[in-house]
Design a protein around this motif. Structure first.
Motif, PDB file in Angstrom:
ATOM      1  N   TRP A   4       0.824  -1.210   0.000  1.00 44.78           N
ATOM      2  CA  TRP A   4       0.000   0.000   0.000  1.00 44.78           C
ATOM      3  C   TRP A   4       0.853   1.253   0.000  1.00 44.78           C
ATOM      4  CZ3 TRP A   4      -4.573  -0.413  -1.713  1.00 44.78           C
ATOM      5  CH2 TRP A   4      -5.306  -1.574  -1.519  1.00 44.78           C
ATOM      6  N   ARG A   5       2.004   1.201   0.655  1.00 44.16           N
ATOM      7  CA  ARG A   5       2.897   2.364   0.626  1.00 44.16           C
ATOM      8  C   ARG A   5       3.355   2.653  -0.799  1.00 44.16           C
ATOM      9  NH1 ARG A   5       5.652   2.447   5.822  1.00 44.16           N
ATOM     10  NH2 ARG A   5       4.236   3.626   7.175  1.00 44.16           N
ATOM     11  N   ILE A   6       3.639   1.584  -1.541  1.00 47.01           N
ATOM     12  CA  ILE A   6       4.146   1.757  -2.901  1.00 47.01           C
ATOM     13  C   ILE A   6       3.068   2.340  -3.819  1.00 47.01           C
ATOM     14  CG2 ILE A   6       5.067   0.561  -4.927  1.00 47.01           C
ATOM     15  CD1 ILE A   6       6.195  -1.545  -2.912  1.00 47.01           C
ATOM     16  N   VAL A   7       1.860   1.759  -3.769  1.00 48.21           N
ATOM     17  CA  VAL A   7       0.822   2.173  -4.724  1.00 48.21           C
ATOM     18  C   VAL A   7       0.169   3.501  -4.355  1.00 48.21           C
ATOM     19  CG1 VAL A   7       0.351  -0.198  -5.405  1.00 48.21           C
ATOM     20  CG2 VAL A   7      -1.019   0.858  -3.582  1.00 48.21           C
ATOM     21  N   THR A   8       0.516   4.066  -3.214  1.00 43.29           N
ATOM     22  CA  THR A   8       0.002   5.394  -2.866  1.00 43.29           C
ATOM     23  C   THR A   8       1.063   6.477  -2.992  1.00 43.29           C
ATOM     24  OG1 THR A   8       0.407   4.915  -0.521  1.00 43.29           O
ATOM     25  CG2 THR A   8      -1.822   4.547  -1.344  1.00 43.29           C
ATOM     26  N   THR A   9       2.225   6.130  -3.527  1.00 45.43           N
ATOM     27  CA  THR A   9       3.239   7.160  -3.771  1.00 45.43           C
ATOM     28  C   THR A   9       2.791   8.055  -4.919  1.00 45.43           C
ATOM     29  OG1 THR A   9       4.445   5.726  -5.304  1.00 45.43           O
ATOM     30  CG2 THR A   9       5.178   5.730  -2.989  1.00 45.43           C
ATOM     31  N   PRO A  10       3.174   9.325  -4.915  1.00 44.62           N
ATOM     32  CA  PRO A  10       2.848  10.195  -6.053  1.00 44.62           C
ATOM     33  C   PRO A  10       3.363   9.652  -7.372  1.00 44.62           C
ATOM     34  CG  PRO A  10       3.607  11.506  -4.195  1.00 44.62           C
ATOM     35  CD  PRO A  10       3.833  10.067  -3.817  1.00 44.62           C
ATOM     36  N   THR A  11       4.531   8.994  -7.358  1.00 45.90           N
ATOM     37  CA  THR A  11       5.085   8.450  -8.596  1.00 45.90           C
ATOM     38  C   THR A  11       4.192   7.367  -9.176  1.00 45.90           C
ATOM     39  OG1 THR A  11       7.378   8.943  -8.008  1.00 45.90           O
ATOM     40  CG2 THR A  11       7.032   7.153  -9.565  1.00 45.90           C
ATOM     41  N   PHE A  12       3.757   6.420  -8.352  1.00 48.74           N
ATOM     42  CA  PHE A  12       2.892   5.350  -8.851  1.00 48.74           C
ATOM     43  C   PHE A  12       1.585   5.917  -9.394  1.00 48.74           C
ATOM     44  CE2 PHE A  12      -0.544   2.303  -8.432  1.00 48.74           C
ATOM     45  CZ  PHE A  12      -0.019   1.180  -9.051  1.00 48.74           C
ATOM     46  N   ILE A  13       0.984   6.836  -8.682  1.00 52.64           N
ATOM     47  CA  ILE A  13      -0.286   7.428  -9.124  1.00 52.64           C
ATOM     48  C   ILE A  13      -0.094   8.188 -10.438  1.00 52.64           C
ATOM     49  CG2 ILE A  13      -2.051   9.132  -8.538  1.00 52.64           C
ATOM     50  CD1 ILE A  13      -1.558   8.352  -5.571  1.00 52.64           C
ATOM     51  N   ALA A  14       1.025   8.916 -10.542  1.00 53.45           N
ATOM     52  CA  ALA A  14       1.269   9.716 -11.745  1.00 53.45           C
ATOM     53  C   ALA A  14       1.447   8.835 -12.981  1.00 53.45           C
ATOM     54  CB  ALA A  14       2.498  10.600 -11.537  1.00 53.45           C
ATOM     55  N   GLY A  24       9.507  -0.318 -11.634  1.00 52.74           N
ATOM     56  CA  GLY A  24      10.659  -1.155 -11.321  1.00 52.74           C
ATOM     57  C   GLY A  24      11.689  -0.436 -10.463  1.00 52.74           C
ATOM     58  N   GLN A  25      11.779   0.883 -10.607  1.00 49.33           N
ATOM     59  CA  GLN A  25      12.717   1.658  -9.788  1.00 49.33           C
ATOM     60  C   GLN A  25      12.287   1.746  -8.328  1.00 49.33           C
ATOM     61  OE1 GLN A  25      13.408   5.299 -12.601  1.00 49.33           O
ATOM     62  NE2 GLN A  25      15.017   5.343 -11.075  1.00 49.33           N
ATOM     63  N   ILE A  26      10.996   1.843  -8.082  1.00 51.03           N
ATOM     64  CA  ILE A  26      10.550   2.127  -6.714  1.00 51.03           C
ATOM     65  C   ILE A  26      10.078   0.882  -5.959  1.00 51.03           C
ATOM     66  CG2 ILE A  26       9.855   4.459  -7.406  1.00 51.03           C
ATOM     67  CD1 ILE A  26       6.935   3.553  -7.186  1.00 51.03           C
ATOM     68  N   THR A  27      10.007  -0.269  -6.663  1.00 50.76           N
ATOM     69  CA  THR A  27       9.406  -1.454  -6.061  1.00 50.76           C
ATOM     70  C   THR A  27      10.429  -2.551  -5.839  1.00 50.76           C
ATOM     71  OG1 THR A  27       7.385  -0.938  -7.299  1.00 50.76           O
ATOM     72  CG2 THR A  27       7.527  -3.109  -6.295  1.00 50.76           C
ATOM     73  N   PRO A  28      10.467  -3.160  -4.661  1.00 48.50           N
ATOM     74  CA  PRO A  28      11.346  -4.314  -4.440  1.00 48.50           C
ATOM     75  C   PRO A  28      10.977  -5.456  -5.376  1.00 48.50           C
ATOM     76  CG  PRO A  28      10.419  -3.527  -2.365  1.00 48.50           C
ATOM     77  CD  PRO A  28       9.691  -2.818  -3.460  1.00 48.50           C
ATOM     78  N   THR A  29      11.952  -6.247  -5.751  1.00 46.98           N
ATOM     79  CA  THR A  29      11.706  -7.350  -6.670  1.00 46.98           C
ATOM     80  C   THR A  29      10.596  -8.257  -6.165  1.00 46.98           C
ATOM     81  OG1 THR A  29      14.040  -7.290  -7.286  1.00 46.98           O
ATOM     82  CG2 THR A  29      12.809  -9.265  -7.894  1.00 46.98           C
ATOM     83  N   ARG A  30      10.572  -8.517  -4.874  1.00 45.97           N
ATOM     84  CA  ARG A  30       9.577  -9.447  -4.320  1.00 45.97           C
ATOM     85  C   ARG A  30       8.163  -8.884  -4.361  1.00 45.97           C
ATOM     86  NH1 ARG A  30      13.080  -7.744  -0.574  1.00 45.97           N
ATOM     87  NH2 ARG A  30      12.374  -6.334   1.089  1.00 45.97           N
ATOM     88  N   GLU A  58      13.307   8.466  -7.888  1.00 46.69           N
ATOM     89  CA  GLU A  58      14.417   8.434  -6.915  1.00 46.69           C
ATOM     90  C   GLU A  58      13.954   8.918  -5.543  1.00 46.69           C
ATOM     91  OE1 GLU A  58      16.154   8.400 -10.919  1.00 46.69           O
ATOM     92  OE2 GLU A  58      14.743   9.772  -9.971  1.00 46.69           O
ATOM     93  N   ARG A  59      13.210  10.008  -5.528  1.00 42.51           N
ATOM     94  CA  ARG A  59      12.748  10.544  -4.252  1.00 42.51           C
ATOM     95  C   ARG A  59      11.815   9.565  -3.544  1.00 42.51           C
ATOM     96  NH1 ARG A  59       8.149  14.983  -4.319  1.00 42.51           N
ATOM     97  NH2 ARG A  59       7.093  13.049  -4.909  1.00 42.51           N
ATOM     98  N   ARG A 116      12.345   7.463   0.002  1.00 46.26           N
ATOM     99  CA  ARG A 116      11.388   7.594   1.104  1.00 46.26           C
ATOM    100  C   ARG A 116      10.832   6.232   1.515  1.00 46.26           C
ATOM    101  NH1 ARG A 116       7.747  12.946  -0.554  1.00 46.26           N
ATOM    102  NH2 ARG A 116       9.388  14.506  -0.196  1.00 46.26           N
ATOM    103  N   LEU A 117      10.505   5.395   0.540  1.00 48.14           N
ATOM    104  CA  LEU A 117      10.002   4.064   0.856  1.00 48.14           C
ATOM    105  C   LEU A 117      11.041   3.246   1.602  1.00 48.14           C
ATOM    106  CD1 LEU A 117       8.202   3.219  -2.524  1.00 48.14           C
ATOM    107  CD2 LEU A 117       7.082   3.464  -0.307  1.00 48.14           C
ATOM    108  N   ALA A 118      12.277   3.305   1.120  1.00 48.68           N
ATOM    109  CA  ALA A 118      13.346   2.539   1.769  1.00 48.68           C
ATOM    110  C   ALA A 118      13.600   3.052   3.190  1.00 48.68           C
ATOM    111  CB  ALA A 118      14.624   2.629   0.934  1.00 48.68           C
ATOM    112  N   ALA A 119      13.570   4.378   3.363  1.00 46.12           N
ATOM    113  CA  ALA A 119      13.823   4.947   4.689  1.00 46.12           C
ATOM    114  C   ALA A 119      12.719   4.566   5.671  1.00 46.12           C
ATOM    115  CB  ALA A 119      13.941   6.470   4.587  1.00 46.12           C
ATOM    116  N   ARG A 120      11.463   4.635   5.216  1.00 51.35           N
ATOM    117  CA  ARG A 120      10.351   4.262   6.111  1.00 51.35           C
ATOM    118  C   ARG A 120      10.411   2.788   6.477  1.00 51.35           C
ATOM    119  NH1 ARG A 120       5.084   7.246   3.364  1.00 51.35           N
ATOM    120  NH2 ARG A 120       5.677   9.405   3.840  1.00 51.35           N
ATOM    121  N   ALA A 121      10.714   1.953   5.499  1.00 52.14           N
ATOM    122  CA  ALA A 121      10.791   0.520   5.767  1.00 52.14           C
ATOM    123  C   ALA A 121      11.925   0.206   6.738  1.00 52.14           C
ATOM    124  CB  ALA A 121      10.991  -0.242   4.459  1.00 52.14           C
TER     125      ALA A 121
END
Length: 465
Positions: free
Chosen positions: A249-259, A379-385, A448-449, A453-458
């Motif tokens: 849910w964190r990934i799919v609610t990022t501004p990048t994913f939505i954009a 692919g840039q913002i999402t872990p392979t798994r 990148e941003r 942010r996702l990596a830092a929060r995780a």
């Protein structure tokens, strides 16, 4: 007698490394699969008249048979996307190709509307996950800098399927009956599966391969995701690297994913409305003959394949290789293409002169760069798994345009004082929607941003636990 120590697992060979010849063979197989995907869908539209005549279908019944395709399409896209995070994509892709074949053979056996609807439901359920799966499978074989090109080639496979499939399927329908078109397209899907089971396999950057390597003591794959391009247009220490899981849910609610999802929504709106209404518009409003309409479609597909999916992909790849960020090479350039496409569609309605109108409508295909750009940004913002599930969600979201776009355009057409005026309003709405989506993509695509942010929060949450 000395006890021989067990050998350490062998490091991957040169043919089994990111960007190797084998990697591009895999991509080539996936491009062919995308071509078959579009050819299978094309067969039903090309055979419309003989199918309607044989089964005495009304226009409403034929429309229903087209619409039901999308009912399982989105459900399967989401479900199989999440399944691919836990299951080999090699077997999933082989399985869906077999189901395509079975759906086409079901059409051959059809004796009425019920069997036709069953075949369309089966085809929609099996084709829905394809785009997300082929991108996920190719990314497990490629370095970050190669992924934009691969995703563009995969998208170009659809155009190639239309260009090759249209004349071949038309010939089969006219000379050998409409069922032969379904037999040939179904057999081609089964044949692809047979070849794929010999060639296809998980790539070295697959999370499954990485976990297997760690269990076997092989550390070669652990850092493979970064590769020699780390720090050059890729997100360092990003969410796409091994580490704490930022969560779906964190990934799919990022501004990048939505954009990028909105940009692809505009792209799919373009595809669905063009398929449904553009031949009607250019013939009934602009006065083109059927032959001229066919030539217009072929020219448009050539432009899409060569200029959008190949040339523009090379531009993005070159920018990434020279150190430009994903924000610039993918977000700004990709969003600008979507914005320009929206302006072209508005110009198509407003400009005088047939040649100019047709030229700008072909240029509007630049919106389709949103598909490979969106896939590589994810692919840039999402872990392979997590990537297969996120790509499946992305495909499901933009796929909604396929249901909404033709319906809304039809409403505009019916509400107009004349057919031409109504269609003009529908196309203007299409252009305005695309302008908005392009502006959002430029403003909010910041891989990148958001990856940082996702990596830092995780990481913070993992430390708290």
């Amino acid at each position: 007698m000395a006890v021989r120590a067990p050998r350490p697992p062998a490091a991957p060979g040169r043919t089994d490394t990111p960007g190797s010849v084998r990697a591009w063979v895999i991509v080539g197989m996936l491009v062919v699969l995308m071509g078959l995907n579009y050819a299978d869908k094309l067969a039903f539209g090309l055979a419309a008249n003989p199918i309607i005549d044989e089964f005495d279908l009304t226009a409403t019944q034929f429309g229903l048979a087209n619409s039901v395709f999308y009912i399982p399409f989105f459900i399967a896209t989401l479900g199989v996307g999440f399944l691919a995070d836990r299951t080999s994509t090699t077997w999933l892709l082989g399985g869906i190709a077999v189901l395509w074949g079975l759906s086409q053979f079901s059409m051959v056996a059809a004796a009425g509307l019920g069997m036709i609807i069953f075949a369309r439901l089966l085809l929609g359920a099996s084709e829905g996950p394809t785009y997300g799966l082929v991108n996920h499978a190719s990314f497990t074989w490629l370095k970050e800098s190669d992924r934009s090109l691969a995703s563009s080639l995969l998208s170009a496979g659809g155009s190639l399927g239309v260009m090759v499939g249209a004349p071949v399927l038309t010939w089969l329908i006219v000379d050998h009956g409409w069922r032969m078109a379904f037999i040939v397209s179904g057999a081609a899907s089964i044949l692809w599966c047979a070849v794929w089971l010999f060639i296809g396999r998980e790539g070295p950057l697959s999370d499954r391969r990485r976990r297997a390597g760690k269990r076997g003591g092989d550390s070669a794959g652990a850092g493979a995701e970064r590769g020699p391009d780390a720090g050059r247009g890729a997100a360092p220490a990003s969410a796409a690297e091994p580490g704490p899981d930022p969560g779906f849910w964190r990934i799919v609610t990022t501004p990048t994913f939505i954009a990028v999802s909105l940009a692809a929504f505009a792209g799919n709106w373009s595809i669905s409305v063009k398929l449904a209404f553009m031949p009607l518009y250019v013939q009934n409003v602009l006065g083109l003959t059927e032959h001229e309409t066919s030539l217009y479609i072929v020219v448009g597909q050539l432009f899409t394949m060569l200029c959008v999916y190949v040339a523009l992909a090379f531009v993005i790849k070159t920018m990434m290789a020279r150190g430009h960020s994903g924000r610039v090479a993918r977000g700004v350039l990709g969003g600008a293409c979507v914005l320009f496409a929206g302006a072209c569609m508005i110009a198509f309605v407003l400009l005088p002169g047939l040649p100019l109108k047709l030229a700008v409508s072909i240029l509007a295909a630049l919106v389709l760069i949103s598909f490979p750009v969106g896939s590589t940004v994810i692919g840039q913002i999402t872990p392979t798994r997590r990537r297969a599930g996120v790509l499946g969600t992305y495909a499901a979201l933009y796929g909604l345009a396929g249901v909404i776009g033709p319906f809304v355009t039809g409403l505009f057409a019916d509400a107009g004082a004349t057919e031409a005026a109504g269609l003009d309003n529908g196309l203007l709405f299409w252009g305005a929607l695309t302008l908005v989506c392009g502006a959002v993509a430029i403003a909010f695509t910041r891989p990148e941003r958001d990856a940082e942010r996702l990596a830092a929060r995780a990481a913070a949450e993992s430390a708290d636990r």
